[in-house]
Write an enzyme that holds these catalytic residues in place. Structure first.
Site, mmCIF file in Angstrom:
data_model
loop_
_atom_site.group_PDB
_atom_site.id
_atom_site.type_symbol
_atom_site.label_atom_id
_atom_site.label_comp_id
_atom_site.label_asym_id
_atom_site.label_seq_id
_atom_site.Cartn_x
_atom_site.Cartn_y
_atom_site.Cartn_z
ATOM 1 N N ASP A 212 30.901 -11.586 -12.847
ATOM 2 C CA ASP A 212 29.944 -10.698 -12.653
ATOM 3 C C ASP A 212 29.307 -10.041 -13.321
ATOM 4 O O ASP A 212 29.160 -10.445 -14.057
ATOM 5 C CB ASP A 212 30.957 -9.482 -11.758
ATOM 6 C CG ASP A 212 32.182 -8.581 -12.616
ATOM 7 O OD1 ASP A 212 32.837 -9.056 -13.127
ATOM 8 O OD2 ASP A 212 31.646 -7.878 -13.451
ATOM 9 N N ASP B 247 28.611 -7.415 -13.909
ATOM 10 C CA ASP B 247 29.234 -5.424 -13.954
ATOM 11 C C ASP B 247 28.389 -4.784 -13.927
ATOM 12 O O ASP B 247 28.086 -5.261 -12.274
ATOM 13 C CB ASP B 247 29.664 -5.126 -15.827
ATOM 14 C CG ASP B 247 30.347 -4.307 -15.631
ATOM 15 O OD1 ASP B 247 30.749 -3.501 -15.149
ATOM 16 O OD2 ASP B 247 30.176 -3.087 -16.976
HETATM 17 N N1 LIG Z 1 32.901 -5.501 -14.681
HETATM 18 C C1 LIG Z 1 34.438 -6.379 -15.795
HETATM 19 N N2 LIG Z 1 34.429 -5.003 -15.955
HETATM 20 C C2 LIG Z 1 35.744 -5.305 -16.705
HETATM 21 N N3 LIG Z 1 36.664 -6.303 -16.455
HETATM 22 C C3 LIG Z 1 35.999 -7.131 -15.834
HETATM 23 N N4 LIG Z 1 36.608 -8.097 -15.449
HETATM 24 C C4 LIG Z 1 36.126 -8.922 -14.670
HETATM 25 N N5 LIG Z 1 35.020 -8.373 -14.892
HETATM 26 C C5 LIG Z 1 34.933 -7.298 -15.484
#
Ligand SMILES: Nc1ncnc2[nH]cnc12
Ligand SMILES: CSC[C@H]1O[C@H](OP(=O)(O)O)[C@H](O)[C@@H]1O
Length: 336
Positions: free
Chosen positions: A254, A256
């Site tokens: 992703d 974030d």
């Molecule tokens: N955006 C994120 N923040 C923290 N841990 C994660 N693991 C996968 N995506 C994450």
């Protein structure tokens, strides 16, 4: 629908019934509970990677350490190497438990690392699902980090040296460059075949289990963070204390929440893990094949780290606390 062996056991077999804890326990109990041969390499699986299908399970070890029980039984897998036809034993441990029931801040990292060392492991390949903090690191890309920023909050036990025995270890380069070099070569050999690899990067380890706020996410970007997860620490610190060569392979799942696209959700993380599972399986297989080569036998034994902790202990031995020494003797038998 054609069945094919899958890396991420439960999520990539949507039509298979999810195994109950009892069924899992029965399956593990059917395997031998001891293993005699050398097991220098371990794989720690994270989110979406609770087993390594495609490898033959030959034992399931339940190890109780002075720091408690491990996240999951340690399974011993036999891997037939492509290059030399050699069979190597690999240990596998599921960081969040066999049923993903252990939150990032609850992972018994001291028990996990100590138990792996106790069966002879000296090199760890750790997998992690990470959020991307850079536009260029797209979901499903792989990143081999070389630096860490610690944003955990002190709630996780993070050292073996406490309560009467003090030690300090170098951690300027938190990952093992020797293992990283092999991992990068393997990743590049798969490029053009669906694998995109970023050779280096700084991983931010946040506390969780909630994801970051947008202000935090932007701050990590300003700090130079490349990716973010909740699990590289204290795993990497404890491996260093235990004289184990440790390298994480990150898979971006992703962007974030700093990015204009939708905020990160578990569904998004799992979706990308599932979609890229075959690439991840090929990546780990290639790494195990390479590390099993004769030319890497000293590297996987972490000969370059052996004995290093002795130089870090500051407490004179006559002043050691007896209970603390007993625990350290379990970790380093016959060492002090
Ligand atoms: N955006 C994120 N923040 C923290 N841990 C994660 N693991 C996968 N995506 C994450
Ligand atoms: C389910 S998203 C957050 C979760 O995913 C990562 O797990 P792991 O590093 O074990 O693959 C991240 O660190 C969080 O624990």
């Amino acid at each position: 629908m054609r069945w094919s062996p899958s890396f991420f056991s439960s999520i990539s077999k949507p039509f298979r019934r999810i195994e109950s804890p009892k069924q899992y326990a029965r399956r593990m109990a059917a395997l031998p509970s001891t293993y005699d041969g050398p097991v220098p390499i371990a794989v720690i699986g994270g989110t979406g990677l609770r087993e390594l299908p495609g490898f033959t399970q030959v034992a399931s070890l339940s190890i109780n350490t002075p720091w408690g029980e491990t996240s999951s039984p340690i399974t011993i897998l036999h891997h037939q190497c492509k290059h030399n036809d050699k069979t190597v034993a690999v240990a596998f441990l599921s960081r969040h438990g066999a049923h993903h029931q252990i939150a990032p801040h609850e992972v018994p990292a001291r028990a996990n690392i100590a138990a792996l060392r106790s069966i002879g492991v000296r090199s760890i390949i750790a997998f992690s699902a990470v959020g991307s903090l850079q536009e260029a690191i797209k979901p499903r890309d792989f990143v081999i980090p070389d630096q860490i920023i610690d944003r955990t909050k002190g709630v996780r036990p993070w050292t073996y040296f406490e309560k009467g025995i003090v030690a300090h270890v170098p951690f300027g380069d938190p990952f093992d460059e020797g293992i990283a070099k092999v991992v990068r070569e393997c990743g590049h050999s798969l490029e053009g075949d669906g694998v995109v690899l970023h050779d280096r990067g700084t991983i931010v380890c946040m506390e969780g289990p909630q994801f970051s706020t947008r202000a935090e996410s932007n701050m990590y970007r300003a700090w130079g963070g490349s990716v973010i997860n909740m699990s590289v620490l204290p795993e990497a610190k404890l491996a260093r204390e235990a004289e184990i060569a440790y390298q994480m392979i990150c898979m971006s799942t992703d962007y974030d929440c700093w990015h204009d696209s939708a905020d990160v959700t578990v569904e998004m993380v799992m979706g990308h893990m599932k979609a890229n599972s075959e690439n991840a399986r090929r990546f780990v297989t290639a790494v195990l094949d390479a590390l099993a080569g004769e030319e890497h036998s000293e590297l996987i034994q972490a000969k370059h780290l052996a004995g290093s902790i002795k130089f870090g202990v500051t407490t004179p031995q006559p002043h050691w606390n007896a209970e603390a020494k007993e625990k350290l003797d379990w970790l380093f038998p016959g060492y002090f």
